[in-house]
Scaffold this active site. Structure first.
Site, PDB file in Angstrom:
ATOM      1  N   HIS A 135       0.795  -1.234   0.000  1.00 44.49           N
ATOM      2  CA  HIS A 135       0.000   0.000   0.000  1.00 44.49           C
ATOM      3  C   HIS A 135       0.825   1.281   0.000  1.00 44.49           C
ATOM      4  O   HIS A 135       0.280   2.366  -0.125  1.00 44.49           O
ATOM      5  CB  HIS A 135      -0.941   0.035   1.206  1.00 44.49           C
TER       6      HIS A 135
HETATM    7  N1  UDP Z   1      -4.198  -4.904   8.756  1.00 43.93           N
HETATM    8  C1  UDP Z   1      -5.497  -5.377   8.884  1.00 43.93           C
HETATM    9  N2  UDP Z   1      -6.124  -5.843   7.763  1.00 43.93           N
HETATM   10  C2  UDP Z   1      -5.538  -5.878   6.536  1.00 43.93           C
HETATM   11  C3  UDP Z   1      -4.206  -5.407   6.413  1.00 43.93           C
HETATM   12  C4  UDP Z   1      -3.567  -4.909   7.537  1.00 43.93           C
HETATM   13  O1  UDP Z   1      -6.047  -5.378   9.985  1.00 43.93           O
HETATM   14  O2  UDP Z   1      -6.178  -6.316   5.566  1.00 43.93           O
HETATM   15  C5  UDP Z   1      -3.510  -4.400   9.955  1.00 43.93           C
HETATM   16  C6  UDP Z   1      -2.205  -5.084  10.251  1.00 43.93           C
HETATM   17  O3  UDP Z   1      -2.417  -6.258  11.005  1.00 43.93           O
HETATM   18  C7  UDP Z   1      -1.448  -4.024  11.027  1.00 43.93           C
HETATM   19  C8  UDP Z   1      -1.952  -2.726  10.412  1.00 43.93           C
HETATM   20  O4  UDP Z   1      -3.160  -3.044   9.731  1.00 43.93           O
HETATM   21  O5  UDP Z   1      -1.789  -4.051  12.391  1.00 43.93           O
HETATM   22  C9  UDP Z   1      -0.939  -2.158   9.461  1.00 43.93           C
HETATM   23  O6  UDP Z   1      -1.512  -1.105   8.784  1.00 43.93           O
HETATM   24  P1  UDP Z   1      -1.003  -0.621   7.361  1.00 43.93           P
HETATM   25  O7  UDP Z   1      -0.283  -1.706   6.698  1.00 43.93           O
HETATM   26  O8  UDP Z   1      -2.203  -0.043   6.670  1.00 43.93           O
HETATM   27  O9  UDP Z   1      -0.078   0.622   7.706  1.00 43.93           O
HETATM   28  P2  UDP Z   1       1.434   0.793   8.201  1.00 43.93           P
HETATM   29  O10 UDP Z   1       1.645  -0.111   9.366  1.00 43.93           O
HETATM   30  O11 UDP Z   1       2.328   0.515   7.041  1.00 43.93           O
HETATM   31  O12 UDP Z   1       1.532   2.232   8.608  1.00 43.93           O
END
Ligand code: UDP
Length: 364
Positions: free
Chosen positions: A207
């Site tokens: 993403h």
């Molecule tokens: N997550 C979720 N469902 C999904 C994909 C990710 O609940 O389909 C959760 C994942 O377990 C983690 C969080 O979203 O706790 C990560 O968010 P994201 O990847 O959007 O953002 P980043 O961590 O890169 O800022």
């Protein structure tokens, strides 16, 4: 009023907020306000998380929606500015590295409201990444800096922020991970729903703007995944931003034909899918750590990471996102990755440590 304002807007921030909100909710005389910027607005990235994590309805939702970064930040700034002028919270709490974090830091500071930053000091060294800009600016505007690791503290010291109020509290996402796994046991029913066997699939998330906004990079990653999918099951809960890019460029869609593409899932299902994956390939900050907490090998769909310890330990490797064949080999081979047990991000007590500092700052 002794109020503390949490500013959030994106999925990982709702998860982090839930732990801190819970740790603070029985403190007498403290009012917690939640401002949702509306950066994430799809039900399965926003409302479902509020319901599932038992978070209260936000006091306000700015509904900024999906527009270019600068316009999005401008809309947030205006909305946050009006809200903090009216409510005058004693302190603002910001999370991670999104546009909502950046706008919150600017608006609160301009209004003279002190800022506390959870996940301070994270650096990947690439200032072209929007998240890195958000981290640096937010840290420099924050009075209270909560770090997940000693490396993060050292980064702040290197940038001249060592004399601020810096606390190494560990990773709040580990608290979330532990809490959620204790609250509801993992169930193989989740896997059955998607036709998966334990340790029989590769879990993928994509993403980050550096991948979604760079057509070549996205094409290279997707064709690498298509190569993996020729021999193994590949599960891709598809983020709306990535989906939108793929819809705009139909030739990207052809790489998905052998992948199992699903909508984003809830947090508990995600932890289940992570725990039973053979390998996780991701550009997500949160998912790479969860892979580590589950003991599942991880291939990063990025050239750098702010969670550097994972690479140093050998729990994660940097994937070659420019060469599909190499990336596919890395993902397949990662199943054999082994590393020493270690706790670079603490043991899951960040929420209470953060709450103690916050209540001292906003006394009843
Ligand atoms: N997550 C979720 N469902 C999904 C994909 C990710 O609940 O389909 C959760 C994942 O377990 C983690 C969080 O979203 O706790 C990560 O968010 P994201 O990847 O959007 O953002 P980043 O961590 O890169 O800022």
């Amino acid at each position: 009023m002794n109020s503390l304002l949490h500013i959030v807007g994106a999925r990982p921030q709702f998860i982090k907020l839930a732990m801190i909100f819970r740790a603070l909710c029985h403190r007498p005389g403290l009012t917690q306000l939640v401002l949702h910027t509306g950066q994430h607005y799809d039900t399965n990235l926003s409302q479902d998380f509020f319901n599932d994590l038992e978070l209260p309805k936000p006091a306000i939702n700015l509904g900024v929606g999906s527009v270019g970064t600068s316009i999005q930040c401008a809309r947030m700034l205006e909305g946050i500015c009006h809200y903090v002028q009216r409510e005058r919270p004693r302190l603002t709490v910001l999370y991670g590295d999104t546009n909502s974090t950046l706008a919150g830091a600017l608006a609160a500071t301009q209004a003279g409201i002190p800022v506390a930053h959870v996940e301070a000091g994270m650096r990947c060294g690439n200032l072209y990444m929007p998240e890195e800009i958000n981290r640096v600016v937010t840290d420099h505007l924050s009075e209270i800096l909560f770090c997940a690791s000693e490396t993060a503290r050292a980064n702040l010291v290197n940038e001249g922020l060592g004399s601020r109020e810096v606390h190494v509290v560990g990773d709040i996402m580990l608290d979330c991970f532990n809490y959620e796994r204790a609250r509801r046991p993992l169930s193989l029913d989740t896997l059955a729903r998607y036709g998966l066997d334990p340790k029989g699939y590769i879990l993928v998330t994509i993403h980050r703007a550096e991948n979604t906004d760079d057509k070549e990079s996205l094409e290279s990653i997707l064709s690498g995944l298509a190569l993996v999918a020729a021999t193994q099951q590949v599960l891709l809960p598809l983020h709306p931003r990535t989906k939108a890019r793929i819809m705009e460029e139909p030739q990207l869609g052809r790489h998905l034909s052998n992948l199992k593409v699903i909508d984003p899932v809830g947090y508990h299902d995600m932890l289940t899918l992570e725990s039973y994956a053979r390998v996780i390939a991701t550009d997500s900050g949160g998912v790479q750590k969860e892979a580590f907490y589950c003991g599942v090998p991880c291939v990063l769909l990025r050239g750098t990471t702010e969670w550097r310890e994972l690479v140093d330990l050998g729990a994660a490797i940097l994937g070659n996102c420019k060469n599909p064949r190499i990336l596919a080999e890395q993902i397949v081979d990662a199943a054999h990755q082994r590393w020493e047990r270690s706790t670079p991000y603490g043991t899951g007590n960040a929420a209470n440590a953060i709450a103690e500092v916050l209540v001292r700052r906003v006394p009843s």
